[in-house]
Design a protein around this motif. Structure first.
Motif, mmCIF file in Angstrom:
data_model
loop_
_atom_site.group_PDB
_atom_site.id
_atom_site.type_symbol
_atom_site.label_atom_id
_atom_site.label_comp_id
_atom_site.label_asym_id
_atom_site.label_seq_id
_atom_site.Cartn_x
_atom_site.Cartn_y
_atom_site.Cartn_z
ATOM 1 N N UNK A 127 -1.986 -0.154 5.862
ATOM 2 C CA UNK A 127 -2.596 -0.864 4.741
ATOM 3 C C UNK A 127 -2.788 -2.342 5.065
ATOM 4 N N UNK A 128 -1.816 -2.926 5.749
ATOM 5 C CA UNK A 128 -1.896 -4.347 6.092
ATOM 6 C C UNK A 128 -3.047 -4.618 7.055
ATOM 7 N N UNK A 129 -3.177 -3.802 8.095
ATOM 8 C CA UNK A 129 -4.255 -4.013 9.063
ATOM 9 C C UNK A 129 -5.620 -3.829 8.407
ATOM 10 N N UNK A 130 -5.683 -2.945 7.421
ATOM 11 C CA UNK A 130 -6.954 -2.670 6.761
ATOM 12 C C UNK A 130 -7.394 -3.833 5.861
ATOM 13 N N UNK A 140 7.758 -8.308 12.942
ATOM 14 C CA UNK A 140 7.644 -8.314 14.407
ATOM 15 C C UNK A 140 6.315 -7.729 14.856
ATOM 16 N N UNK A 141 5.857 -6.678 14.157
ATOM 17 C CA UNK A 141 4.589 -6.039 14.503
ATOM 18 C C UNK A 141 3.390 -6.897 14.121
ATOM 19 N N UNK A 142 3.477 -7.580 12.992
ATOM 20 C CA UNK A 142 2.295 -8.217 12.405
ATOM 21 C C UNK A 142 2.311 -9.744 12.425
ATOM 22 N N UNK A 151 -1.142 -10.955 0.461
ATOM 23 C CA UNK A 151 -0.701 -12.346 0.533
ATOM 24 C C UNK A 151 -0.053 -12.752 -0.779
ATOM 25 N N UNK A 152 1.055 -13.478 -0.701
ATOM 26 C CA UNK A 152 1.666 -13.963 -1.937
ATOM 27 C C UNK A 152 0.779 -15.025 -2.572
ATOM 28 N N UNK A 169 5.529 -11.529 2.785
ATOM 29 C CA UNK A 169 4.375 -10.627 2.842
ATOM 30 C C UNK A 169 4.834 -9.226 3.237
ATOM 31 N N UNK A 170 5.775 -9.148 4.187
ATOM 32 C CA UNK A 170 6.309 -7.850 4.608
ATOM 33 C C UNK A 170 6.901 -7.099 3.421
ATOM 34 N N UNK A 171 7.674 -7.796 2.613
ATOM 35 C CA UNK A 171 8.304 -7.161 1.463
ATOM 36 C C UNK A 171 7.273 -6.686 0.450
#
Length: 283
Positions: free
Chosen positions: A78-81, A52-54, A87-88, A60-62
């Motif tokens: 970490x994701x935003x960075x 929901x945030x990203x 990415x799978x 990818x969330x998992x």
């Protein structure tokens, strides 16, 4: 005269069609759904919150949450960075099928897909050439220009995406757009739009093309977008330099609603932005 493609926001019809493509895939379990079924209820909840945030996929969330020990705050940071790190792997694609797609759309006697091929490609994709999704797709292909794709750009881009058919490209488009929610990715996309939309041999961007792009890219992101476009069209009336293009995005992120946080006495903005601020304040 060089033919130029322009890109505009999605229409309601486009959105309905996009949902239809997603709905057509809903009848079978996806790889993401299979992966989610192996998680605990708490982990699935964290994945949903992360998505929901990203706007990232559950898969990818998992991946991101697992690498950050299911701490959602650390995972988001970490994701935003570095979103690409989570990415799978791209699904395997058929190299021969991608080559066949390229051969179908390439220009006769040329090792590139030109305007005629792009129009045919868009027709098969059921996406108008002026649709923003085509610009997003160009960004994902990493092409140098929106109106001519080299063989290497097309084949390498589709291989990276794991797409070897029109159906797979259609299914991939929503995620390509969702990836732009990341500020760093959006900044790269925004700067790409300038380079890809310039006329051949030009360092600057045609004013009308720039205004059309701004209305698409900065809608709901820049509180003064309408005033900026009016100013550029009626007062500035010149081509757009890359410096102006890049700094406007930074300005749009900083300027508040009444521009009270913009200090012209100590301004480091380009002259055109300073003059725009004066223009708005004079009104």
């Amino acid at each position: 005269m060089t033919t130029q493609l322009f890109f505009f926001p999605l229409t309601s019809q486009d959105r309905r069609r996009e949902k239809g493509v997603a709905g057509a895939r809903g009848g079978r379990a996806t790889r993401s759904e299979a992966a989610m079924s192996q998680l605990s209820d708490k982990e699935q909840l964290l994945c949903r919150q992360f998505s929901e945030f990203t706007s990232a996929s559950p898969e990818v969330a998992a991946i991101c949450l697992r690498r950050n020990r299911w701490n959602i705050h650390s995972a988001l940071e970490a994701f935003w960075e570095q979103p690409e790190a989570f990415s799978p792997p791209a699904p395997k694609s058929d190299a021969a099928a991608i080559e066949a797609l390229y051969a179908k759309y390439k220009e006769d006697g040329e090792e590139a897909i030109g305007v005629d091929g792009l129009v045919a490609f868009c027709t098969d994709l059921d996406v108008d050439p002026t649709d923003v999704r085509m610009l997003v797709f160009c960004f994902s292909l990493q092409v140098k220009t929106a109106v001519r794709w080299s063989k290497q750009e097309f084949i390498s881009g589709l291989t990276r995406m794991g797409c070897d058919s029109i159906a797979k490209i259609q299914a991939r488009l929503p995620q390509l757009q969702a990836d732009l929610v990341n500020p760093r990715t959006f900044k790269q996309f925004y700067e790409f739009a300038f380079d890809a939309s310039r006329a051949e041999g030009q360092k600057v961007l045609d004013l009308q093309t720039g205004i059309a792009l701004w209305k698409m890219l900065l809608d709901c992101k820049f509180v003064h977008l309408e005033a900026w476009c009016d100013y550029m069209e009626n007062e500035f009336q010149k081509s757009i330099t890359k410096d102006t293009w890049k700094l406007l995005l930074e300005f749009s992120n900083q300027a508040n609603e009444d521009l009270s946080n913009i200090d012209l006495d100590n301004s480091a903005w380009p002259v055109v932005i300073d003059e725009f601020v004066e223009y708005v304040r004079a009104k």
